[in-house]
Enzyme design. Structure first.
Site, PDB file in Angstrom:
ATOM      1  N   SER A   1       6.581  -2.215   2.463  1.00 22.31           N
ATOM      2  CA  SER A   1       7.048  -1.195   3.407  1.00 22.31           C
ATOM      3  C   SER A   1       8.526  -1.405   3.687  1.00 22.31           C
ATOM      4  O   SER A   1       8.972  -2.536   3.931  1.00 22.31           O
ATOM      5  CB  SER A   1       6.281  -1.281   4.732  1.00 22.31           C
ATOM      6  OG  SER A   1       4.907  -1.117   4.506  1.00 22.31           O
TER       7      SER A   1
ATOM      8  N   SER B   1       2.463  -8.937  -0.954  1.00 25.97           N
ATOM      9  CA  SER B   1       1.491  -8.445  -1.938  1.00 25.97           C
ATOM     10  C   SER B   1       2.102  -8.305  -3.331  1.00 25.97           C
ATOM     11  O   SER B   1       3.282  -7.982  -3.479  1.00 25.97           O
ATOM     12  CB  SER B   1       0.959  -7.069  -1.517  1.00 25.97           C
ATOM     13  OG  SER B   1       0.439  -7.116  -0.217  1.00 25.97           O
TER      14      SER B   1
ATOM     15  N   GLU C   1       1.860 -10.165  13.313  1.00 22.46           N
ATOM     16  CA  GLU C   1       1.777  -8.731  13.021  1.00 22.46           C
ATOM     17  C   GLU C   1       0.474  -8.151  13.581  1.00 22.46           C
ATOM     18  O   GLU C   1       0.471  -7.111  14.234  1.00 22.46           O
ATOM     19  CB  GLU C   1       1.837  -8.543  11.500  1.00 22.46           C
ATOM     20  CG  GLU C   1       1.890  -7.090  11.072  1.00 22.46           C
ATOM     21  CD  GLU C   1       2.047  -6.939   9.564  1.00 22.46           C
ATOM     22  OE1 GLU C   1       1.785  -7.911   8.817  1.00 22.46           O
ATOM     23  OE2 GLU C   1       2.415  -5.842   9.128  1.00 22.46           O
TER      24      GLU C   1
ATOM     25  N   GLN D   1       8.611  -7.168   4.057  1.00 20.00           N
ATOM     26  CA  GLN D   1       7.660  -8.267   3.880  1.00 20.00           C
ATOM     27  C   GLN D   1       7.197  -8.305   2.425  1.00 20.00           C
ATOM     28  O   GLN D   1       6.413  -7.467   2.007  1.00 20.00           O
ATOM     29  CB  GLN D   1       6.474  -7.981   4.812  1.00 20.00           C
ATOM     30  CG  GLN D   1       5.534  -9.113   5.039  1.00 20.00           C
ATOM     31  CD  GLN D   1       4.532  -8.718   6.137  1.00 20.00           C
ATOM     32  OE1 GLN D   1       4.901  -8.223   7.199  1.00 20.00           O
ATOM     33  NE2 GLN D   1       3.273  -8.907   5.867  1.00 20.00           N
ATOM     34  N   GLY D   2       7.719  -9.256   1.659  1.00 15.67           N
ATOM     35  CA  GLY D   2       7.387  -9.342   0.233  1.00 15.67           C
ATOM     36  C   GLY D   2       6.229 -10.299   0.004  1.00 15.67           C
ATOM     37  O   GLY D   2       6.422 -11.447  -0.429  1.00 15.67           O
TER      38      GLY D   2
ATOM     39  N   GLU E   1     -12.221  -5.464   5.974  1.00 18.42           N
ATOM     40  CA  GLU E   1     -13.189  -6.465   5.492  1.00 18.42           C
ATOM     41  C   GLU E   1     -12.621  -7.874   5.680  1.00 18.42           C
ATOM     42  O   GLU E   1     -13.327  -8.793   6.129  1.00 18.42           O
ATOM     43  CB  GLU E   1     -13.523  -6.229   4.005  1.00 18.42           C
ATOM     44  CG  GLU E   1     -14.327  -4.977   3.719  1.00 18.42           C
ATOM     45  CD  GLU E   1     -13.482  -3.696   3.713  1.00 18.42           C
ATOM     46  OE1 GLU E   1     -12.237  -3.791   3.757  1.00 18.42           O
ATOM     47  OE2 GLU E   1     -14.078  -2.606   3.671  1.00 18.42           O
TER      48      GLU E   1
END
Ligand SMILES: Cc1cc2nc3c(=O)[nH]c(=O)nc-3n(C[C@H](O)[C@H](O)[C@H](O)COP(=O)(O)OP(=O)(O)OC[C@H]3O[C@@H](n4cnc5c(N)ncnc54)[C@H](O)[C@@H]3O)c2cc1C
Length: 300
Positions: free
Chosen positions: A67, A35, A150, A32-33, A283
């Site tokens: 990841s 961030s 997810e 998963q690209g 948060e």
């Protein structure tokens, strides 16, 4: 359960036919690209750009904390395709073959000692335009769909693991000594074990609720964030109780002959620190619940 769901929701028939069977059979691993160094919680600020050149997009930029980037065959990559519109509106999702020329994956060492996640660099990577997932400049909705799947479904994979851990912890609490007695006889330890046990059952029921919603509506809702907060913070509490039972032995790593269960508990304690960050921080989850579930005004 994440990429296949997003491809089912947004993919073309050709994409579904080509990609989903190999996701389900685990013949192809996905990463998963999302961030970037300057875009985590504020994902829409991402800067990796893709410029259309004939039949291809040309991608340049950097991702981080990816990841399984090191084993990934494919990447769901969020890129900026229009810099002249509000930031949420100029994003597109590309399905990128990780073997494409110009993709470089570098390991990032975590405090557990392993390198589960990576930095990824894209230099003039050519991605066929037919690999756009969903519509061009609608990438925000596609990416949010992935995150909601997810958050909404991940607990089902984790529940058996937590259940195994609490059962093993109860067993070990009969053997480890605390204040001259088995830890299992210590009133506070018993309270904490029972609390974790009850919360793991709540986690299971929350997961069933999330699945009921997906079955009824076809899509996960924002209440998936409740499950994400719940499992991540519960896992940290569980590992904390383990450390309290084992004392100094709990900190020993796998290679040490005195390590408890070959070091899985010291590993678990360190790895769970990231649980309240990955897939969106606690948060951010609370903000989502505040706005989309409770109807509170958006935070500024
Ligand atoms: C184990 C692990 C695996 C990961 N895997 C992936 C992956 O596969 N792919 C990927 O793309 N990313 C992955 N990530 C990255 C993860 O999604 C980000 O780290 C996360 O979204 C937070 O972004 P950040 O690190 O930039 O922190 P920041 O966004 O800079 O946040 C820093 C702090 O500020 C708080 N904060 C920020 N904004 C707000 C706000 N609006 N209101 C209240 N508090 C706020 C945050 O809660 C946090 O405490 C992974 C991270 C971890 C730890």
């Amino acid at each position: 359960m994440v990429w296949d769901s997003t491809i089912i929701a947004y993919g073309t028939e050709a994409q579904k036919k080509r990609l989903i069977p190999k996701i389900l059979s685990a013949e192809e691993i996905w990463c998963q690209g999302f961030s970037e160094p300057n875009a985590g919680s504020d994902l829409a600020s991402l800067q990796t750009e893709a410029r259309l050149d004939g039949e291809h997009y040309v991608v340049n930029g950097q991702k981080v904390w990816t990841s399984y980037g090191w084993v990934g065959d494919w990447c769901e990559l969020v890129v900026r395709t229009d810099a002249n519109v509000p930031k949420h509106k100029g994003l597109t999702v590309l399905l990128v073959d990780m073997k494409s020329q110009g993709v470089e994956v570098r390991p990032l060492r975590q405090m557990t000692g392993e390198s589960e996640f990576n930095e990824m660099f894209f230099r003039d990577v050519r991605v066929p335009a037919e690999n756009v997932l969903g519509k061009v400049n609608d990438g925000w909705n596609v990416a949010v769909s992935t995150l909601m799947h997810e958050r909404g479904a991940y607990g089902s994979r984790l529940h058996p693991l937590f259940k195994r851990n609490i059962n093993r912890l109860i067993e070990l609490s009969r053997k480890f000594q605390k204040n001259g007695h088995a830890a299992a006889q210590d009133p506070l330890t018993r309270q904490k074990l029972a609390q974790c046990y009850a919360e793991i059952e709540i986690m299971r029921l929350n997961q069933l609720r999330a699945f009921s919603r997906i079955t009824a509506t076809g899509a996960p809702g924002p209440e998936g964030s409740i499950q994400k907060i719940f499992w991540s913070e519960l896992n940290q509490r569980l590992q904390q109780v383990a450390q309290e039972i084992f004392g100094p032995y709990g900190q020993l790593l796998g290679g040490d002959s005195h390590a408890v269960d070959k070091g899985i508990w010291s590993y678990g304690y360190l790895r769970t620190r990231g649980n309240t960050i990955e897939a969106g921080t606690s948060e951010v989850q609370r903000s989502i619940i505040g706005h989309f579930v409770l109807g509170l005004p958006k935070s500024y």
